[in-house]
Write a protein that holds these residues in place. Sequence first.
Motif, short mmCIF file in Angstrom:
data_model
loop_
_atom_site.label_atom_id
_atom_site.label_comp_id
_atom_site.label_asym_id
_atom_site.label_seq_id
_atom_site.Cartn_x
_atom_site.Cartn_y
_atom_site.Cartn_z
N PRO A 316 72.45 -27.98 -2.36
CA PRO A 316 71.94 -29.24 -2.21
C PRO A 316 72.29 -30.61 -1.17
N ASP A 317 73.46 -29.80 -0.51
CA ASP A 317 74.10 -31.03 0.50
C ASP A 317 73.61 -30.77 1.55
N ALA A 318 72.79 -31.55 2.20
CA ALA A 318 72.06 -31.08 3.75
C ALA A 318 73.25 -31.72 4.57
N GLU A 319 74.01 -32.86 4.34
CA GLU A 319 75.06 -33.19 5.25
C GLU A 319 76.05 -32.38 5.27
N LEU A 320 76.55 -31.56 4.45
CA LEU A 320 77.67 -30.71 4.42
C LEU A 320 77.16 -29.67 5.09
N GLN A 321 76.13 -28.96 5.16
CA GLN A 321 75.33 -27.90 5.77
C GLN A 321 75.57 -28.30 7.05
N ALA A 322 74.97 -29.28 7.59
CA ALA A 322 74.77 -29.66 9.13
C ALA A 322 76.34 -29.81 9.54
N ALA A 323 77.17 -30.47 8.91
CA ALA A 323 78.54 -30.41 9.40
C ALA A 323 78.97 -29.20 9.63
N MET A 324 79.12 -28.43 8.79
CA MET A 324 79.50 -26.98 9.23
C MET A 324 78.95 -26.18 10.16
N VAL A 325 77.49 -26.54 10.15
CA VAL A 325 76.91 -25.62 11.20
C VAL A 325 77.47 -26.25 12.62
N ARG A 326 77.62 -27.45 12.86
CA ARG A 326 78.05 -28.38 13.89
C ARG A 326 79.36 -27.46 14.27
N GLN A 327 80.44 -27.55 13.44
CA GLN A 327 81.81 -27.17 13.45
C GLN A 327 81.56 -25.63 14.12
N GLY A 328 80.93 -24.82 13.23
CA GLY A 328 81.06 -23.36 13.35
C GLY A 328 80.70 -23.06 14.99
N ARG A 329 79.43 -23.77 15.62
CA ARG A 329 79.05 -23.67 16.86
C ARG A 329 80.12 -23.97 17.56
N ARG A 330 80.95 -25.18 17.30
CA ARG A 330 81.89 -25.43 18.21
C ARG A 330 83.19 -24.11 18.43
N ARG A 331 83.56 -23.65 17.01
CA ARG A 331 84.26 -22.56 17.14
C ARG A 331 83.72 -21.41 17.81
N ILE A 332 82.28 -21.12 17.88
CA ILE A 332 82.04 -20.09 18.82
C ILE A 332 82.15 -20.21 20.41
N GLU A 333 81.65 -21.47 20.72
CA GLU A 333 81.90 -21.83 21.90
C GLU A 333 83.49 -21.85 22.61
N HIS A 334 84.18 -22.30 21.68
CA HIS A 334 85.71 -22.50 22.27
C HIS A 334 86.62 -21.24 21.91
N GLU A 335 86.36 -20.29 20.90
CA GLU A 335 87.32 -19.44 20.41
C GLU A 335 86.83 -18.15 20.39
N PHE A 336 85.40 -17.90 20.20
CA PHE A 336 84.79 -16.76 19.96
C PHE A 336 83.59 -16.31 21.05
N SER A 337 83.70 -16.85 22.10
CA SER A 337 82.70 -16.52 23.11
C SER A 337 82.70 -14.99 23.71
N GLU A 338 81.63 -14.50 24.09
CA GLU A 338 81.92 -13.30 24.67
C GLU A 338 82.66 -13.31 25.87
N ALA A 339 82.47 -14.24 26.93
CA ALA A 339 83.45 -14.34 28.06
C ALA A 339 84.83 -14.53 27.81
N ALA A 340 85.36 -15.18 26.79
CA ALA A 340 86.64 -15.27 26.45
C ALA A 340 87.19 -13.84 25.94
N VAL A 341 86.32 -13.23 25.13
CA VAL A 341 86.80 -11.92 24.49
C VAL A 341 86.97 -10.79 25.66
N ILE A 342 85.95 -10.79 26.44
CA ILE A 342 85.83 -9.80 27.52
C ILE A 342 86.88 -10.00 28.57
N GLY A 343 87.24 -11.21 28.73
CA GLY A 343 88.27 -11.65 29.61
C GLY A 343 89.68 -11.08 29.16
N ALA A 344 89.76 -11.47 27.75
CA ALA A 344 90.91 -10.91 27.33
C ALA A 344 91.19 -9.51 27.34
N TYR A 345 89.93 -8.91 27.07
CA TYR A 345 90.34 -7.27 27.32
C TYR A 345 90.74 -6.86 28.70
#
Length: 356
Positions: A316-345
């Motif tokens: 029922p909490d649209a604001e909570l959902q939106a906040a989690m989505v925004r933060q999840g996308r930030r995590r992907i961009e900064h910590e779990f991107s394809e470029a970063a992981v392939i670079g680490a390998y």
Amino acid sequence: MKSLHLIGSAEMGGAERWFKRFLEAMVRAGEDVHAVVRRDSDLARHHLGGIAHSELGFRTVWDPLSKWEVARLVARSDAPIVQTYMGRATRLLHLPPKGRQVHVSRLGGYYKLDPFVHAHAWIGNTQGLCDWMIAGGLPAERVHHVTNFADPVKPCSPEALAALRAELAVQDEDLLLVTAGRLIDVKGQRYLLDAFARLPERLAGRRLRLVVLGDGPLAEPLRAQARQLGVDGRVHWAGWQQDPTPWFHLADLIVFPSRDPETLGNVILEAWSYGKPLVATAFRGARELTRHGEDAWVVPCDDGAALAEGLRTVIPDAELQAAMVRQGRRRIEHEFSEAAVIGAYRELYAKLLRER
């Protein structure tokens, strides 16, 4: 830098999906990779288009012919890095300690370590898994943490989504909860069915429906459980999806109910990547990856009542959902991107060869 990648499984699961995704990403990055897979496996038949590969028997870990086939293929390869996945491929490969090639074993779970000790280096996809390997006796300087990346979001045409909505008879009032994973005990789908049965048919003005992506040995027991709980009419059993893209686009919320032994949980990354609110259990990987209330709503494992309460909170909490989505996308961009992981390998492979 050329690398050889060996996996001996017959069917598709999380490890096999990662194998495919990883090698596709390596190819996109310009890396020279060659896959070695089990003859007539799902990977060989359906998933390696565009990736150079060979097929071997990979019959059993004790089969002398399989050992000979692996040894001959690797010896003939000019790849300095040979990476194995899971137990079968690792146990069948034994390189000379001082040879020209480096054997890297990638573990995706808390397996018994004896079959892996002969490798030259080990990769764990979570820090917790790496710590466990070191505690189990593997030398810390040869254990390396390299996480997974999220699949790049694939587009899905409006026509394809409309067709899927029609197939499911989705109404505007429906709220689709989607879960993905092999139908095996560690994935915890029985607790999700229990939670779903505890929820009302409608919540926040929406009719709740559950889509289960996956197949496996628990398919029939789970269906029987859904019938016994009286929710089977609101559960869609989609089976194994070679490409789950349309389902992630269609989902309103992703639920990931794995049990504690789950090591990482790629579905977490997929939910963030596709911009979907996530409710997950506090298994090992989720405890390391997620931040409760920021990028996911995390509840105890093996507890249908707690999972139901988490869903009651988030839906029922649209604001909570939106906040989690925004933060999840930030995590992907900064910590779990394809470029970063392939670079680490790339960096790890270069380091291992320098030390060789």
